[in-house]
Write a protein that holds these residues in place. Structure first.
Motif, short mmCIF file in Angstrom:
data_model
loop_
_atom_site.label_atom_id
_atom_site.label_comp_id
_atom_site.label_asym_id
_atom_site.label_seq_id
_atom_site.Cartn_x
_atom_site.Cartn_y
_atom_site.Cartn_z
N TYR A 1 1.00 -1.33 0.12
CA TYR A 1 -0.11 -0.07 -0.08
C TYR A 1 0.71 1.37 -0.07
O TYR A 1 1.79 1.34 0.85
CB TYR A 1 -0.94 -0.23 1.13
CG TYR A 1 -1.99 1.19 1.12
CD1 TYR A 1 -3.18 0.91 0.44
CD2 TYR A 1 -1.78 2.16 1.91
CE1 TYR A 1 -4.03 2.00 0.47
CE2 TYR A 1 -2.50 3.27 1.97
CZ TYR A 1 -3.84 2.94 1.09
OH TYR A 1 -4.91 4.17 1.08
N LEU A 32 -7.72 0.81 7.10
CA LEU A 32 -8.24 0.99 5.83
C LEU A 32 -9.87 1.02 6.19
O LEU A 32 -10.32 0.50 7.13
CB LEU A 32 -8.07 -0.37 5.14
CG LEU A 32 -6.53 -0.65 4.80
CD1 LEU A 32 -6.31 -2.10 4.56
CD2 LEU A 32 -6.39 0.30 3.69
N GLU A 37 -9.83 -2.64 -1.24
CA GLU A 37 -9.41 -3.84 -2.06
C GLU A 37 -7.96 -3.91 -1.33
O GLU A 37 -7.33 -2.99 -1.18
CB GLU A 37 -9.39 -3.74 -3.35
CG GLU A 37 -10.91 -4.13 -3.65
CD GLU A 37 -10.89 -3.89 -5.23
OE1 GLU A 37 -9.83 -4.23 -5.91
OE2 GLU A 37 -12.04 -4.08 -5.87
N ILE A 38 -7.23 -5.19 -1.08
CA ILE A 38 -6.29 -5.33 -0.60
C ILE A 38 -5.47 -6.54 -1.44
O ILE A 38 -6.20 -7.31 -1.91
CB ILE A 38 -6.13 -5.53 0.91
CG1 ILE A 38 -6.86 -6.97 1.28
CG2 ILE A 38 -6.49 -4.42 1.83
CD1 ILE A 38 -6.60 -7.38 2.68
N GLU A 39 -4.24 -6.42 -1.34
CA GLU A 39 -3.36 -7.38 -2.24
C GLU A 39 -2.34 -8.10 -0.97
O GLU A 39 -1.79 -7.30 -0.32
CB GLU A 39 -2.47 -6.93 -3.24
CG GLU A 39 -1.89 -7.90 -4.39
CD GLU A 39 -1.03 -7.18 -5.12
OE1 GLU A 39 -1.93 -6.68 -6.23
OE2 GLU A 39 0.13 -6.88 -4.99
N LEU A 40 -2.59 -9.38 -1.13
CA LEU A 40 -1.69 -10.38 -0.15
C LEU A 40 -0.75 -11.05 -0.64
O LEU A 40 -0.99 -11.59 -1.86
CB LEU A 40 -2.77 -11.05 0.63
CG LEU A 40 -3.99 -10.52 1.25
CD1 LEU A 40 -5.18 -11.74 1.36
CD2 LEU A 40 -3.99 -9.77 2.35
N GLN A 52 -5.90 -11.47 -4.00
CA GLN A 52 -6.89 -10.46 -3.75
C GLN A 52 -7.85 -10.60 -2.65
O GLN A 52 -8.47 -11.57 -2.75
CB GLN A 52 -7.35 -10.04 -5.09
CG GLN A 52 -8.03 -8.90 -5.38
CD GLN A 52 -6.98 -7.71 -5.58
OE1 GLN A 52 -6.12 -7.56 -5.99
NE2 GLN A 52 -7.49 -6.48 -4.96
N GLU A 54 -10.73 -8.22 -0.04
CA GLU A 54 -11.49 -7.11 0.50
C GLU A 54 -11.57 -6.96 1.97
O GLU A 54 -12.00 -7.86 2.56
CB GLU A 54 -12.65 -7.07 -0.13
CG GLU A 54 -13.48 -5.74 -0.14
CD GLU A 54 -14.85 -5.75 -0.88
OE1 GLU A 54 -15.88 -5.49 -0.55
OE2 GLU A 54 -14.46 -5.81 -2.15
N ILE A 55 -11.45 -5.81 2.66
CA ILE A 55 -11.85 -5.56 3.88
C ILE A 55 -13.45 -5.60 4.18
O ILE A 55 -14.12 -4.70 3.35
CB ILE A 55 -11.50 -4.12 4.43
CG1 ILE A 55 -9.92 -4.01 4.17
CG2 ILE A 55 -11.79 -4.08 5.80
CD1 ILE A 55 -9.20 -5.04 5.16
N TYR A 67 -8.93 -7.24 11.29
CA TYR A 67 -10.02 -6.96 10.01
C TYR A 67 -10.34 -8.22 9.74
O TYR A 67 -9.72 -9.35 9.71
CB TYR A 67 -9.14 -6.35 8.82
CG TYR A 67 -8.68 -5.03 8.86
CD1 TYR A 67 -9.51 -4.03 8.98
CD2 TYR A 67 -7.35 -4.55 8.95
CE1 TYR A 67 -9.22 -2.71 9.03
CE2 TYR A 67 -7.00 -3.39 8.87
CZ TYR A 67 -7.92 -2.08 9.04
OH TYR A 67 -7.44 -1.05 8.98
N ILE A 69 -11.81 -10.27 6.52
CA ILE A 69 -11.62 -9.94 4.96
C ILE A 69 -12.21 -10.94 4.42
O ILE A 69 -12.32 -12.12 4.74
CB ILE A 69 -10.13 -9.81 4.68
CG1 ILE A 69 -9.41 -11.34 5.04
CG2 ILE A 69 -9.32 -8.55 5.43
CD1 ILE A 69 -8.00 -11.20 4.42
#
Length: 83
Positions: A1, A32, A37-40, A52, A54-55, A67, A69
């Motif tokens: 991020y 957040l 959207e988050i990438e792991l 990929q 999402e929170i 969180y 997810i």
């Protein structure tokens, strides 16, 4: 991020969501909004996986923030070999 890498751990895996610690990077927590959207990146069984997710929301358990997810989906697999 924002060109920083944050680390977190999976705390719980349920049928329709995961629970993770708030990601920490350079001494700062990543805050957040719900729906972000988050990438792991995960290392497992000789491969590096980019996922990929999402929170869903932020929750508190025993006074600690986490969180919730969505179940991550695979975006890319990068092969790793021992040298």
């Amino acid at each position: 991020y924002e060109d920083l890498t944050y680390k977190s751990t999976i705390q719980d895996i349920q049928e329709d969501y995961y629970v993770i610690n708030l990601p920490l990077g350079e001494g700062e927590y990543l805050t957040l909004e719900d729906g972000a959207e988050i990438e792991l990146g995960i290392v497992k069984e000789g491969g590096y996986y980019i996922l990929q997710s999402e929170i869903i929301n932020r929750i508190m358990e025993d006074g600690k923030p986490f969180y919730r997810i969505t179940i991550p989906t695979m975006k890319k697999k990068i092969e790793r070999r021992d040298c």
